[in-house]
Design an enzyme around this catalytic site. Sequence first.
Site, PDB file in Angstrom:
ATOM      1  N   LYS A  82       2.038  24.740  -3.743  1.00  0.00           N
ATOM      2  CA  LYS A  82       0.697  24.224  -3.427  1.00  0.00           C
ATOM      3  C   LYS A  82       0.735  22.702  -3.493  1.00  0.00           C
ATOM      4  O   LYS A  82       0.277  22.076  -4.453  1.00  0.00           O
ATOM      5  CB  LYS A  82      -0.335  24.804  -4.389  1.00  0.00           C
ATOM      6  CG  LYS A  82      -0.505  26.302  -4.253  1.00  0.00           C
ATOM      7  CD  LYS A  82      -1.486  26.857  -5.268  1.00  0.00           C
ATOM      8  CE  LYS A  82      -1.609  28.372  -5.145  1.00  0.00           C
ATOM      9  NZ  LYS A  82      -2.533  28.935  -6.162  1.00  0.00           N
ATOM     10  N   ASP A 109       1.424  38.846 -11.692  1.00  0.00           N
ATOM     11  CA  ASP A 109       0.415  38.179 -10.880  1.00  0.00           C
ATOM     12  C   ASP A 109      -0.997  38.538 -11.338  1.00  0.00           C
ATOM     13  O   ASP A 109      -1.405  39.698 -11.296  1.00  0.00           O
ATOM     14  CB  ASP A 109       0.579  38.575  -9.408  1.00  0.00           C
ATOM     15  CG  ASP A 109      -0.443  37.906  -8.512  1.00  0.00           C
ATOM     16  OD1 ASP A 109      -0.641  36.693  -8.655  1.00  0.00           O
ATOM     17  OD2 ASP A 109      -1.045  38.603  -7.670  1.00  0.00           O
ATOM     18  N   LYS A 148       6.295  38.423  -2.598  1.00  0.00           N
ATOM     19  CA  LYS A 148       4.915  38.421  -3.052  1.00  0.00           C
ATOM     20  C   LYS A 148       4.186  39.656  -2.519  1.00  0.00           C
ATOM     21  O   LYS A 148       4.773  40.457  -1.784  1.00  0.00           O
ATOM     22  CB  LYS A 148       4.231  37.128  -2.620  1.00  0.00           C
ATOM     23  CG  LYS A 148       4.858  35.886  -3.260  1.00  0.00           C
ATOM     24  CD  LYS A 148       4.180  34.615  -2.830  1.00  0.00           C
ATOM     25  CE  LYS A 148       2.786  34.459  -3.404  1.00  0.00           C
ATOM     26  NZ  LYS A 148       2.797  34.269  -4.868  1.00  0.00           N
ATOM     27  N   ARG A 208       0.819  -1.210   0.000  1.00  0.00           N
ATOM     28  CA  ARG A 208       0.000   0.000   0.000  1.00  0.00           C
ATOM     29  C   ARG A 208       0.854   1.262   0.000  1.00  0.00           C
ATOM     30  O   ARG A 208       0.499   2.264  -0.638  1.00  0.00           O
ATOM     31  CB  ARG A 208      -0.948  -0.018   1.205  1.00  0.00           C
ATOM     32  CG  ARG A 208      -1.833   1.218   1.340  1.00  0.00           C
ATOM     33  CD  ARG A 208      -2.483   1.652   0.052  1.00  0.00           C
ATOM     34  NE  ARG A 208      -3.231   0.570  -0.598  1.00  0.00           N
ATOM     35  CZ  ARG A 208      -3.726   0.656  -1.833  1.00  0.00           C
ATOM     36  NH1 ARG A 208      -3.508   1.731  -2.562  1.00  0.00           N
ATOM     37  NH2 ARG A 208      -4.382  -0.348  -2.358  1.00  0.00           N
ATOM     38  N   GLU A 237       7.012  39.838  -7.305  1.00  0.00           N
ATOM     39  CA  GLU A 237       5.662  39.804  -7.868  1.00  0.00           C
ATOM     40  C   GLU A 237       5.197  41.240  -8.125  1.00  0.00           C
ATOM     41  O   GLU A 237       5.346  42.106  -7.266  1.00  0.00           O
ATOM     42  CB  GLU A 237       4.736  39.112  -6.874  1.00  0.00           C
ATOM     43  CG  GLU A 237       3.312  38.928  -7.352  1.00  0.00           C
ATOM     44  CD  GLU A 237       2.469  38.211  -6.325  1.00  0.00           C
ATOM     45  OE1 GLU A 237       2.531  36.966  -6.285  1.00  0.00           O
ATOM     46  OE2 GLU A 237       1.769  38.888  -5.545  1.00  0.00           O
TER      47      GLU A 237
END
Length: 295
Positions: A147, A234, A179, A112, A212
């Site tokens: 992410k 962005d 950012k 598994r 950004e």
Amino acid sequence: MQAAARHFAAHVMKQEYIPFVDALIELAVAEDIGDGDHTSLASIPAAADGAMRLLVKQEGVLAGQQIAERVFRRLDAEMVFEPVLADGARVVSGDEAFRVAGRVRSLLQAERIVLNIMQRMSGVATETARYVARLEGLRTRVLDTRKTTPGMRVFDKMAVAIGGGGNHRMGLFDMILLKDNHIDFAGGITSALRQVREYLTATGRSLPIEVEVRSLADIDEVFSAGGADRIMFDNFSVALTREAVALVGGRMETESSGGITYETIRDYAECGVDYISVGALTHQIKSLDMSLNKL
């Protein structure tokens, strides 16, 4: 063509990934086996040997072979692992990916864990390859993002590379990426870049710097402040991206990010950006169906 006769480029695990990989395998073993696989301990003789093979049940891109071998060897150093296909192979239902032989108890303990890892990695590689193919003939490269499933990032990043994409950064430690929130808290682009340069000098670090931007005016400010290596557009529209690329004029690497889909990615790439980062490569994928069966 028989699967065993195919030839594919090898994907070698980066040395810096190995500590992450081994730590994840240890966690997987601990959470699945705990104080023992009591089903196998109760029903399988300790000396019993056997063999299994992994069969692919869906079309896609194979990924995770190196990890699978590492899992089997973690549970039994004497396992004999024989890959039939390499990571990066284009597979269809019925293809055999590998064969493995050893103690039956160890094979069942690994089953598994290996499937969970390879099914997800192959799903990520398959989705990445789909995006990469969408940009065929263009120089723009598809990148992943942060992410990822917490703790599983190294497997996701490896799978993206196997699928033909690029890794943006492993984490917060190997790149400076200013950012919107960094910029706002730091008092603007100029202030943020100044503080970054001072920090890198003071700590003796050499890290790439990306900024950004949210407007064409921000681009001008990045160049006025100096010190950046790449600009990220962005949530720009395609039309605004085209203007932004022209404004940068090849003076710096460019990247598009934010809300870019499979349907729109080629439009953005045709604007001339160097990179497009896509979170969906790792957070909106479907695992590839596989089975690990007795030979």
